[in-house]
Design an enzyme around this catalytic site. Structure first.
Site, PDB file in Angstrom:
ATOM      1  N   TYR A 248     -27.758 -37.025  18.804  1.00  0.00           N
ATOM      2  CA  TYR A 248     -27.686 -37.618  17.467  1.00  0.00           C
ATOM      3  C   TYR A 248     -26.275 -37.419  16.940  1.00  0.00           C
ATOM      4  O   TYR A 248     -25.722 -36.323  17.034  1.00  0.00           O
ATOM      5  CB  TYR A 248     -28.696 -36.930  16.538  1.00  0.00           C
TER       6      TYR A 248
ATOM      7  N   ASP B 233     -18.834 -33.891  19.832  1.00  0.00           N
ATOM      8  CA  ASP B 233     -19.463 -33.774  18.520  1.00  0.00           C
ATOM      9  C   ASP B 233     -19.968 -32.343  18.339  1.00  0.00           C
ATOM     10  O   ASP B 233     -20.934 -31.920  18.985  1.00  0.00           O
ATOM     11  CB  ASP B 233     -20.608 -34.792  18.411  1.00  0.00           C
TER      12      ASP B 233
ATOM     13  N   LYS C 155     -21.643 -29.507   8.699  1.00  0.00           N
ATOM     14  CA  LYS C 155     -22.587 -28.398   8.491  1.00  0.00           C
ATOM     15  C   LYS C 155     -21.903 -27.069   8.124  1.00  0.00           C
ATOM     16  O   LYS C 155     -21.549 -26.868   6.979  1.00  0.00           O
ATOM     17  CB  LYS C 155     -23.492 -28.266   9.711  1.00  0.00           C
TER      18      LYS C 155
HETATM   19  C1  LIG Z   1     -24.491 -33.432  16.320  1.00  0.00           C
HETATM   20  C2  LIG Z   1     -24.547 -34.122  14.996  1.00  0.00           C
HETATM   21  N1  LIG Z   1     -23.656 -35.079  14.708  1.00  0.00           N
HETATM   22  C3  LIG Z   1     -23.649 -35.727  13.531  1.00  0.00           C
HETATM   23  C4  LIG Z   1     -24.603 -35.450  12.579  1.00  0.00           C
HETATM   24  C5  LIG Z   1     -24.604 -36.187  11.289  1.00  0.00           C
HETATM   25  O1  LIG Z   1     -24.203 -35.346  10.247  1.00  0.00           O
HETATM   26  P1  LIG Z   1     -24.623 -35.671   8.728  1.00  0.00           P
HETATM   27  O2  LIG Z   1     -26.096 -35.492   8.630  1.00  0.00           O
HETATM   28  O3  LIG Z   1     -23.818 -34.681   7.933  1.00  0.00           O
HETATM   29  O4  LIG Z   1     -24.193 -37.073   8.458  1.00  0.00           O
HETATM   30  C6  LIG Z   1     -25.569 -34.472  12.832  1.00  0.00           C
HETATM   31  C7  LIG Z   1     -26.607 -34.153  11.832  1.00  0.00           C
HETATM   32  O5  LIG Z   1     -27.597 -33.539  12.080  1.00  0.00           O
HETATM   33  C8  LIG Z   1     -25.534 -33.787  14.068  1.00  0.00           C
HETATM   34  O6  LIG Z   1     -26.438 -32.850  14.368  1.00  0.00           O
END
Ligand SMILES: Cc1ncc(COP(=O)(O)O)c(C=O)c1O
Length: 444
Positions: free
Chosen positions: A146, A241, A274
């Protein structure tokens, strides 16, 4: 007001009563707890019940809720103004801190950093940069990973898409979805085949540093470094990511853990969120100067934000990262190891063994025979009796332990989950294991 009346009231004005789908408890059933406060490892709902919290704001609450140093930093910053839409000195301090924290063995992961407000924005920006840098259009992502809710990234995505069992999202034009190739995780041959099938067209491969949105899907040893080599040999960029893993599993994120373990590689762009905001909306994209300097105003890749680098959020992030010292990481590692082992043992003792997946201090459970081996792919993660989780979840909640409301999410442990707090969770396990064991599959 009761949680049920809060939920009813919310549903009258907010779609599904929530501002992010998994919060609605759809996959576990029951009424979402409407929270009114959180302190350390605990949260309190609108009925006054206090729970041990293992959701941790979905990651940011690394030091627990309302950590005094963060609250103080936020109050002090707020007294000086809530936002200016102009550069502020603390933004440079946070960018510098991120760069320093991710320099391992003298190797700098980040040369430049741009602050944005959410992880979704960070990955969107990274992808636009990769396309701008390479002049190519296609993107590779892995099934079960994700990266936020932007158009090109929802196909076979983890998190809420996995929780709700959706293939992707309505409203994404085919022309956009068609620019994303979704491949099985931990499968380099599939990546090689994609580069062979689309020569000169793949701008980037985006991968979670360690998958943690379809339950924990750890990269196999050597996968990330070999992926970096392969991607670079094809003139494409690697986007790592670390929105979820960054500054959580180690001071320099999962990448840092891998460097310390001897797996050397350098992605071109890295995304964070986060933990770096301490609970406030801040995220970042960083990487090699040559690529990052393509961003406007220096280069032709446009990205902007009214709230980017918001002074309160930056102050919270600086305070959290400053307080996240070696002792905090050691405490999280210890609590996570103890709890994950206790959960595994409780299921085994209850005659219903499960598989526990781990990546650093992150872990998740799957209702799958451990004899089937490690969970490596999204297909593995879905090959489980997920229908047992609602009963387990409900029994834990009844005993005032708040778990993530989906079997496809990691359990978020913080530094304030002391032995005493973990004991409280462990004491709740036998009844919840029995409930999971007694659960019946849904009617076909
Ligand atoms: C690995 C990863 N990338 C991107 C995101 C997206 O972040 P946000 O919810 O702050 O838009 C998340 C959210 O859970 C994530 O776990």
């Amino acid at each position: 007001m009761s949680n049920a009346s809060e939920f009813a009231a919310a549903q009258e004005v907010i779609p599904g009563g929530v501002n992010s789908p998994v919060r609605a408890y759809r996959s576990v059933g029951g009424t979402p707890r409407f929270l009114v406060s959180g302190h350390g490892p605990y949260v309190t709902d609108s009925e006054g019940r206090e729970y041990v919290d293992l959701v941790g704001a979905w990651g940011p609450a690394f030091l627990g809720h309302a950590h005094p140093a963060i609250v103080r930093a936020v109050q002090e910053a707020a007294a000086d103004g809530l936002g200016f839409g102009a550069p502020t000195p603390r933004e440079t301090a946070l960018a510098r801190l991120l760069i320093e924290r991710t320099t391992v063995h003298g190797r700098a992961l980040l040369e430049r950093v741009r602050l944005v407000s959410t992880g979704t924005e960070a990955t969107m920006t990274a992808i636009r940069l990769a396309r701008g840098a390479t002049g190519r259009d296609l993107l590779v992502k892995f099934a079960g990973h994700y990266h936020g809710h932007s158009d090109g990234l929802l196909a076979e995505s983890g998190s809420g898409i996995a929780t709700l069992g959706l293939p992707g999202s309505a409203g994404v034009p085919e022309a956009i979805a068609g620019l994303t190739l979704v491949l099985p995780y931990n499968d380099l041959a599939a990546v090689e085949a994609a580069f062979a099938a689309y020569p000169g067209r793949i701008a980037a491969v985006i991968t979670e540093a360690a998958g943690a949105n379809a339950g924990v899907l750890a990269p196999e040893p050597g996968f990330n470094s070999r992926l970096a080599d392969l991607v670079h040999s094809q003139g494409a960029l690697l986007i790592l990511d670390e929105v979820l893993t960054g500054f959580r599993v180690a001071p320099a994120g999962f990448w840092g853990l891998q460097q310390l373990a001897g797996e050397a590689y350098l992605p071109d762009l890295v995304t964070y969120g986060k933990v770096i905001g301490g609970g406030l909306p801040i995220a970042a994209v960083g990487g090699r100067a040559e690529v990052m300097d393509l961003l406007a105003p220096l280069g032709p890749v446009y990205q902007a934000g009214t709230l980017s680098g918001n002074p309160i959020a930056v102050a919270a992030g600086l305070a959290q990262l400053t307080a996240a010292d070696a002792d905090a990481y050691a405490a999280v590692d210890r609590a996570s190891a103890r709890l994950s082992t206790a959960v595994e043992d409780a299921f085994a003792a209850g005659g219903a063994p499960i598989t526990v997946s781990r990546a650093g201090s992150l872990f998740s459970i799957a209702f799958r025979d451990p004899g089937k081996g490690l969970i490596r792919t999204y297909d593995d993660a879905r090959d489980q009796e997920a229908w047992r989780y609602p009963a387990f979840f409900a029994a834990m909640l009844e005993q005032e332990v708040s778990l993530p409301p989906s079997v496809y999410e990691a359990w978020f442990v913080g530094s304030q989950h002391t032995d005493e707090v973990i004991e409280r969770v462990i004491a709740a396990l036998p009844a919840a294991v029995a409930a999971a064991k007694a659960a019946a599959p849904p009617a076909a």
